[in-house]
Design an enzyme around this catalytic site. Structure first.
Site, PDB file in Angstrom:
ATOM      1  N   LYS A 212       1.037  -1.328  -0.095  1.00 42.49           N
ATOM      2  CA  LYS A 212      -0.022   0.123   0.105  1.00 42.49           C
ATOM      3  C   LYS A 212       0.859   1.320   0.006  1.00 42.49           C
ATOM      4  O   LYS A 212       0.654   2.237  -1.086  1.00 42.49           O
ATOM      5  CB  LYS A 212      -0.888   0.082   1.149  1.00 42.49           C
TER       6      LYS A 212
ATOM      7  N   GLU B 107       1.220   5.379  11.138  1.00 38.86           N
ATOM      8  CA  GLU B 107       1.955   4.618  10.428  1.00 38.86           C
ATOM      9  C   GLU B 107       3.627   4.730  11.009  1.00 38.86           C
ATOM     10  O   GLU B 107       3.769   5.499  11.798  1.00 38.86           O
ATOM     11  CB  GLU B 107       1.995   4.756   8.908  1.00 38.86           C
ATOM     12  N   ARG B 108       4.342   4.297  10.170  1.00 38.99           N
ATOM     13  CA  ARG B 108       5.905   4.254  10.670  1.00 38.99           C
ATOM     14  C   ARG B 108       6.623   5.483  10.416  1.00 38.99           C
ATOM     15  O   ARG B 108       6.665   5.941   9.335  1.00 38.99           O
ATOM     16  CB  ARG B 108       6.631   2.992   9.798  1.00 38.99           C
TER      17      ARG B 108
END
Length: 462
Positions: free
Chosen positions: A155, A181-182
């Site tokens: 994604k 997210e990261r």
């Protein structure tokens, strides 16, 4: 100035008692700590002059009895040209060590969606340069696009390639909201944008995995508010990238549990649809400009019927579904050509030729899917000549959907390809017409146009 005192602290949720006037729901409150100022957002009125709030940062250092000040308004963030090229947090504060923002305009993150009669409804196609998307699930300018996929199917790489292809060619303003997210991926994206020069037309808003749930819940609204200002004040066509919208729902679920609400299906918050609707209805095109949004949607345990992805589905104009089965064949982008849909795939919007080629491609792939059970049990030899030809073409189509990405060049060693829609349609039409029946299927893997596949087949034959 309205002041209160802290009466209870449970993780990211803080209760505050006010003697005089209660602050309104969604008002921002401030607490002074030794090294920073903590912002809290009012979520509930509990009675006995107590409000329940959610913290936008760590509650370390808070104590009962501390003084809290009501700002009298919701969280307000800087918007406009000053935020371009910068990284902001949920409160609109710069976190890139490049000095303060000299913004002139500030807006609250909680706002009403545009009025019904202000909306723009014309449909125009948005070219991405990615074959499988442009052919089977074309994106709409000013539309909402969802990238669905489980863990590790691509994604974020797809979103980065879209930023690379669209933002560079588009020339307008882009806003990237990193939601839960990261942090490493956020840093990589900033580096890539700086190298390519796109950063001067981009605002980055991050509330990553390490942030408290309050920040992850609100950071999407912060990014959206920045995008709305460019649309409404400057009349811009804005690109809004959200990675990952599931983390918005996940943070809402954490906050909901801490606020003491009774959970609904699968433990999600009871107001899941309302929260999602309040965000999604603001992402729209008006008479003054448009917001085209691309949202990555993590699918828990690859289950598309989970309430989080299922609620998101209903808001989207196009869905790009990434499949683990296709990824396991080594075909990237791992887009499922039969599961991905778009409201724009109709003759009126894309034209007769595009529509017919797309439908014929889906027919061939669907027939191949039906034949796979027979092949698994009896082998290819038991198929009729017509079915053998269908299988051969379907396998070529599957491989021709693969494409080298510019953002993955450093990993794959292959130069990224951007394929215009006309070339995409021509390539697939030629495969369907049987012009390339003599070319081995390996030649179609990781090429751009059909000419490259023909050239690759000649190299393979040497």
């Amino acid at each position: 100035m309205n002041k209160g005192t802290i009466t209870q602290i449970i993780s990211a949720v803080v209760d505050i008692a006010f003697k005089d006037e209660l602050p309104a729901i969604y008002n921002a409150l401030k607490v002074k700590l030794e090294d920073k100022e903590l912002v809290l957002e009012v979520e509930q009125h509990l009675g006995n002059n107590v409000v329940r709030t959610v913290a936008m940062d760590s509650t370390d250092g808070l104590k009962r009895g501390m003084e809290v000040i009501d700002t009298g308004k919701p969280i307000t963030i800087p918007v406009g040209k000053a935020v371009l090229g910068r990284i902001l947090n949920v409160l609109g504060e710069p976190v890139d060590n490049q000095g303060p923002l000299n913004a002139e305009t500030f807006l609250p993150i909680h706002r009403e969606a545009p009025e019904f009669d202000d909306l723009e409804t014309e449909t125009e196609i948005f070219e991405t340069g990615i074959k499988v998307i442009d052919l089977l699930a074309p994106y709409i300018k000013g539309g909402k696009i969802g990238l669905f996929g489980g863990a590790g199917v691509g994604k974020t790489v797809l979103i980065m390639e879209l930023i690379n292809n669209i933002a560079k060619g588009h020339g307008g303003i882009s806003v990237f909201a990193g939601v839960g997210e990261r942090t490493r991926e956020g840093r990589d994206l900033y580096g890539e944008m700086t190298e390519s020069g796109v950063i001067t037309k981009t605002a980055l808003v991050y509330g990553q995995m390490n942030e408290p749930p309050g920040a992850r819940l609100r950071v999407a609204l912060t990014g959206l508010t920045v995008a709305e200002n460019f649309r409404d004040k400057d009349g811009q066509d804005v690109l809004l990238f959200i990675d990952n919208i599931f983390r918005f729902t996940q943070a809402g679920s954490e906050v909901s549990a801490l606020l003491g609400r009774i959970p609904s299906a699968v433990g999600y918050q009871p107001n899941l649809a309302t929260e999602m609707g309040a965000l999604q209805e603001r992402i729209t095109s008006t008479k003054s400009g448009s917001i085209t949004s691309v949202q990555a949607v993590y699918v828990p345990a690859d289950d598309l019927t989970d309430p989080a992805p299922a609620t998101t589905f209903s808001h989207l104009d196009a869905t790009t579904v990434l499949s683990r089965n296709i990824a396991s064949l080594g075909i990237y982008p791992a887009v499922d050509p039969l599961d991905s849909t778009s409201k724009a795939l109709s003759e009126d919007v894309v034209g007769k030729e595009h529509y017919e080629v797309a439908r014929k491609v889906q027919e061939v792939l669907q027939r191949y899917k039906e034949l796979q059970d027979i092949i698994a049990i009896l082998g290819m030899d038991e198929l009729s000549d017509e079915d053998k030809l269908t299988v051969s073409r379907a396998r070529k189509i599957e491989r021709f959907f693969s494409q080298p990405f510019s953002v993955a060049e450093q990993f794959t060693g292959m130069e990224g390809k951007y394929v215009p829609v006309k070339e995409t349609i021509r390539g697939f039409r030629e495969i369907l017409e049987g012009k390339h029946d003599d070319i081995p299927e390996q030649a179609f893997l990781y090429v751009g146009t059909i000419e490259e596949a023909v050239a690759k087949s000649k190299d393979l034959a040497k």
